[in-house]
Design an enzyme around this catalytic site. Structure first.
Site, short mmCIF file in Angstrom:
data_model
loop_
_atom_site.label_atom_id
_atom_site.label_comp_id
_atom_site.label_asym_id
_atom_site.label_seq_id
_atom_site.Cartn_x
_atom_site.Cartn_y
_atom_site.Cartn_z
N ASP A 42 22.89 85.42 -14.28
CA ASP A 42 21.60 84.92 -14.77
C ASP A 42 20.52 86.00 -14.91
O ASP A 42 19.45 85.72 -15.45
CB ASP A 42 21.03 83.80 -13.88
CG ASP A 42 21.91 82.58 -13.83
OD1 ASP A 42 22.88 82.51 -14.61
OD2 ASP A 42 21.65 81.69 -12.99
N ASP A 85 16.29 84.29 -8.81
CA ASP A 85 16.31 83.04 -9.58
C ASP A 85 14.90 82.71 -10.03
O ASP A 85 14.33 81.69 -9.65
CB ASP A 85 16.91 81.92 -8.73
CG ASP A 85 17.15 80.66 -9.54
OD1 ASP A 85 17.15 80.74 -10.78
OD2 ASP A 85 17.35 79.59 -8.93
N ASP A 113 24.63 73.78 -6.53
CA ASP A 113 23.74 74.57 -7.39
C ASP A 113 22.34 74.67 -6.81
O ASP A 113 21.54 75.49 -7.25
CB ASP A 113 23.65 73.92 -8.78
CG ASP A 113 24.97 74.00 -9.53
OD1 ASP A 113 25.63 75.04 -9.46
OD2 ASP A 113 25.34 73.01 -10.19
#
Length: 257
Positions: free
Chosen positions: A90, A50, A231
């Site tokens: 992602d 991330d 999240d």
């Protein structure tokens, strides 16, 4: 009620490292096959995972990532029943903004190759309609060899409306060589999108998942991210991936009033 709706099972190296991930996958597929079900597995362990949001940061060292994915692929190839994989939510969408396009494409290309050789039904994550432009995403999908697997996934863990995602996926299909198929995550898009992506207060559950046969490349609407999982540590939520009862209650909205 949320627990009764099929959703994705996320595989991370933090919970299922190289040494045990194969056993975990075998157990999941065996259990599902005994119930005549097909598990949806989300492979989520790419290095610097991330790099944009930093709320589910982590992932494997670059030298360990192919080994981890290889253990998953081998377990799926030898499993007693079928499974579906969503590959690295992602990862491609954040590659350019994190300055990691070259290495990310190489890493996902290697993972695609391992899963393709094992014959796994795989959808490479392609972001969503309000993020990376379709032409840029199509180039990355082509670079990672998406034509070797089933296709791509959109809207994973996000909130974009079905119609926007269908239009975005169709453009990707037109741009990427070969016959493409796709799935769309609608678990939390019942109220559409907002400017906020992290536990947005106005989000609501989407329609139930299901198989699609409408003459397009859309295979199914799915719930990839289990609704109710946070999240990240934002808007009052716990760390990313943890179940959040208050968040689940909020997503249900009028259904429980």
């Amino acid at each position: 009620e949320l627990a009764s709706v099929p959703s994705g099972i996320w595989l991370t190296p933090e919970q299922h490292p190289v040494e045990t991930v194969g056993e975990r996958v075998t157990a999941l597929v065996t259990s599902a096959d005994e119930r005549d079900e097909v598990p949806l597995l989300v492979v989520y362990g790419v290095p610097e995972r991330d790099c944009a949001g930093l709320l589910s940061a982590g992932g494997l060292p670059p030298e360990d990532y192919p080994t981890w994915v290889g253990r998953i692929a081998t377990a799926l190839e030898q499993a007693p029943g079928p499974a579906v994989v969503v590959l690295e939510p992602d990862a491609l969408a954040t590659a350019q903004e994190c300055g990691r396009r070259t290495e990310r494409v190489e890493q996902i290309e290697a993972a695609v190759g391992l899963l393709a050789r094992a014959g796994v039904t795989t959808y490479v994550d392609a972001g969503h309609s309000d993020w990376v432009g379709a032409r840029a995403m199509a180039r990355m999908l082509e670079d990672v060899g998406v034509e070797r697997v089933r296709g791509f996934a959109t809207n994973v863990s996000n909130f974009q409306p079905d119609e926007d995602e269908r239009a975005y996926a169709q453009v990707l299909d037109d741009l990427v060589p070969g016959e493409q198929h796709w799935i769309i995550d609608r678990g939390r898009n019942g109220n559409g999108a907002s400017e906020d992506w992290c536990n947005p207060e106005g989000a609501r559950l989407g329609q139930s998942p299901g198989f699609v046969d409408d003459g397009t490349g859309l295979d199914a609407f799915v719930w990839v991210k289990p609704p109710g999982e946070s999240d990240g540590a934002c808007a009052g939520g716990p760390p990313a991936g943890e179940f959040w009862p208050d968040g689940a209650w909020r997503l249900a909205g009028d259904l429980i009033d």
